[in-house]
Design a protein around this motif. Structure first.
Motif, PDB file in Angstrom:
ATOM      1  N   LEU A  87     -18.204  81.701  71.712  1.00 46.90           N
ATOM      2  CA  LEU A  87     -18.680  80.539  70.959  1.00 46.90           C
ATOM      3  C   LEU A  87     -18.648  80.764  69.452  1.00 46.90           C
ATOM      4  CD1 LEU A  87     -21.719  79.446  73.181  1.00 46.90           C
ATOM      5  CD2 LEU A  87     -19.314  78.743  73.353  1.00 46.90           C
ATOM      6  N   HIS A  88     -19.098  81.952  69.017  1.00 45.86           N
ATOM      7  CA  HIS A  88     -19.211  82.219  67.584  1.00 45.86           C
ATOM      8  C   HIS A  88     -17.888  82.675  66.974  1.00 45.86           C
ATOM      9  CE1 HIS A  88     -20.788  83.333  63.757  1.00 45.86           C
ATOM     10  NE2 HIS A  88     -20.661  84.637  63.949  1.00 45.86           N
ATOM     11  N   GLU A  89     -17.358  83.785  67.471  1.00 45.33           N
ATOM     12  CA  GLU A  89     -16.160  84.354  66.851  1.00 45.33           C
ATOM     13  C   GLU A  89     -14.890  83.645  67.322  1.00 45.33           C
ATOM     14  OE1 GLU A  89     -16.157  88.552  67.513  1.00 45.33           O
ATOM     15  OE2 GLU A  89     -18.157  88.828  66.651  1.00 45.33           O
ATOM     16  N   GLY A  90     -14.765  83.420  68.625  1.00 44.85           N
ATOM     17  CA  GLY A  90     -13.540  82.828  69.142  1.00 44.85           C
ATOM     18  C   GLY A  90     -13.330  81.386  68.738  1.00 44.85           C
ATOM     19  N   LEU A  91     -14.358  80.548  68.924  1.00 47.13           N
ATOM     20  CA  LEU A  91     -14.234  79.118  68.666  1.00 47.13           C
ATOM     21  C   LEU A  91     -14.780  78.700  67.301  1.00 47.13           C
ATOM     22  CD1 LEU A  91     -15.245  77.761  72.197  1.00 47.13           C
ATOM     23  CD2 LEU A  91     -12.963  78.312  71.333  1.00 47.13           C
ATOM     24  N   GLY A  92     -15.609  79.558  66.695  1.00 47.03           N
ATOM     25  CA  GLY A  92     -16.160  79.241  65.379  1.00 47.03           C
ATOM     26  C   GLY A  92     -17.049  78.016  65.376  1.00 47.03           C
ATOM     27  N   LEU A  93     -17.808  77.797  66.443  1.00 47.29           N
ATOM     28  CA  LEU A  93     -18.637  76.598  66.555  1.00 47.29           C
ATOM     29  C   LEU A  93     -19.819  76.654  65.583  1.00 47.29           C
ATOM     30  CD1 LEU A  93     -18.638  76.262  70.445  1.00 47.29           C
ATOM     31  CD2 LEU A  93     -17.188  75.053  68.794  1.00 47.29           C
ATOM     32  N   ARG A  94     -20.214  75.483  65.087  1.00 44.15           N
ATOM     33  CA  ARG A  94     -21.331  75.405  64.153  1.00 44.15           C
ATOM     34  C   ARG A  94     -22.565  74.766  64.779  1.00 44.15           C
ATOM     35  NH1 ARG A  94     -19.282  72.604  58.867  1.00 44.15           N
ATOM     36  NH2 ARG A  94     -21.490  72.916  58.347  1.00 44.15           N
ATOM     37  N   HIS A  95     -22.390  74.035  65.873  1.00 45.81           N
ATOM     38  CA  HIS A  95     -23.537  73.417  66.551  1.00 45.81           C
ATOM     39  C   HIS A  95     -23.200  73.296  68.028  1.00 45.81           C
ATOM     40  CE1 HIS A  95     -27.392  71.244  66.013  1.00 45.81           C
ATOM     41  NE2 HIS A  95     -27.043  70.644  67.145  1.00 45.81           N
ATOM     42  N   LEU A  96     -24.206  73.489  68.879  1.00 42.24           N
ATOM     43  CA  LEU A  96     -24.015  73.450  70.332  1.00 42.24           C
ATOM     44  C   LEU A  96     -24.896  72.363  70.939  1.00 42.24           C
ATOM     45  CD1 LEU A  96     -24.321  77.293  71.031  1.00 42.24           C
ATOM     46  CD2 LEU A  96     -22.217  75.995  70.567  1.00 42.24           C
ATOM     47  N   GLY A  97     -24.433  71.819  72.045  1.00 41.38           N
ATOM     48  CA  GLY A  97     -25.232  70.889  72.823  1.00 41.38           C
ATOM     49  C   GLY A  97     -25.126  71.259  74.289  1.00 41.38           C
ATOM     50  N   CYS A  98     -26.229  71.171  75.019  1.00 39.83           N
ATOM     51  CA  CYS A  98     -26.199  71.490  76.457  1.00 39.83           C
ATOM     52  C   CYS A  98     -27.384  70.833  77.135  1.00 39.83           C
ATOM     53  CB  CYS A  98     -26.220  73.005  76.684  1.00 39.83           C
ATOM     54  SG  CYS A  98     -27.736  73.815  76.139  1.00 39.83           S
ATOM     55  N   GLY A  99     -27.305  70.772  78.458  1.00 41.29           N
ATOM     56  CA  GLY A  99     -28.434  70.311  79.231  1.00 41.29           C
ATOM     57  C   GLY A  99     -29.547  71.346  79.226  1.00 41.29           C
TER      58      GLY A  99
END
Length: 315
Positions: free
Chosen positions: A111-123
């Protein structure tokens, strides 16, 4: 606009990084999933909208002996997510090696290094990592340390409880595609490539396109009024049989056979998406081919009338 599909989490291009991403399997892409995606976008409207999902579904890896159960295969899922405004879908291969990845590595490496996401959403019930070692509390703690935001969304519910893929599967298996459509926000569809059959339908005066169920859930067996989306985007009314054709077959394999009303053309090799609207009758055996032919004509007329009503009412 169709979402861009990334079949992995490594070597992601710069324009696909920095997204707000919803996490989950998204089988069916039902109204509960749409609720999650919409709230994620509301939380960070300044970020591009993405989804992180898995293929195959983890259950297919861990329980390969189970009957097919999928509501949506990758192409149908991608189309449904695109309709929600998702611009990037990160479809991670779920194999034995990935299933052994720890929850910690999933957050940091993927999530952090591979995709570089800045915000997450989940159930609120989202779990992940080897032996389901990570939950929302763990995700929130690690995301905060890494400077990633998190929106945990309670399930969308109605009088019957939370919307879920399991609930929709049961409705389809019990023969209620209309109710399944209410929870999906669209008709449930089977997508597949038209294969050559035994030409029996053509001999009966009702040529059919044969679409394998493949890894799709098998709904209640019987005859349905359907809408068929062709490869060129056209939508066509039709009548379909799902089952083992007890009058003329050996009953060993279920199949989807769809007759497009007033259609003249060659569909072999094309990919069709067949949306189920209502179960007209259950599967049954007839005394002979003449009785079967008469019933097919009646089914086609019933389907035509039902679909005409849908068209007029706009439902």
């Amino acid at each position: 606009m169709r979402a861009h599909l990334h079949t992995g989490w490594r070597h992601i291009p710069a324009e696909a990084r920095g997204m707000a991403a919803a996490l989950g399997n998204f089988d069916g892409v039902h109204l509960g999933h749409a609720h999650l995606v919409h709230l994620l976008h509301a939380a960070r409207p300044d970020l591009g909208l993405a989804v992180v999902t898995f293929e195959p579904h983890p259950r297919e890896l861990f329980r390969p002996q189970d009957p097919p159960f999928r509501l949506t295969l990758p192409e149908e899922r991608l189309a449904a997510l695109s309709a929600l405004g998702v611009r990037h879908v990160f479809q991670i291969p779920f194999d034995a090696a990935f299933s052994a990845m720890s929850a910690e590595r999933f957050v940091t490496d993927v999530l952090h290094e591979g995709l570089g996401l800045r915000h997450l959403g989940c159930g609120a019930d989202f779990v992940f990592g080897h032996r389901r070692g990570g939950n929302v509390t763990f995700l929130a703690d690690r995301a905060e340390e890494l400077g990633i935001g998190l929106t945990a969304v309670p399930p969308l519910t109605d009088a019957s409880g939370p919307y879920s893929s399991t609930r929709i599967r049961r409705l389809l298996q019990d023969g209620y595609p209309e109710r399944a459509a209410e929870e999906l926000g669209r008709a449930w569809s089977i997508r597949g490539v038209v294969q050559h059959g035994d030409k029996r339908g053509r001999l009966l005066g009702f040529p059919t396109a044969n679409v394998p169920l493949g890894r799709h859930l098998e709904p209640a067996r019987g005859v349905y009024a359907v809408t068929v989306r062709l490869a060129d985007g056209r939508a066509w009314p039709g009548v379909a049989n799902i089952g083992r054709r007890p009058t003329i077959d050996d009953g060993q394999e279920s199949r989807l056979e769809v007759h497009l009303l007033d259609f003249d053309g060659d569909l072999y090799g094309q990919t069709l998406s067949v949306g189920l609207h209502t179960l007209l009758r259950e599967e049954r055996r007839f005394a002979g081919l003449d009785a079967l032919k008469a019933q097919i004509a009646e089914d086609a007329a019933t389907a035509r009338a039902y679909l005409d009503t849908l068209s007029r009412t706009g439902t």
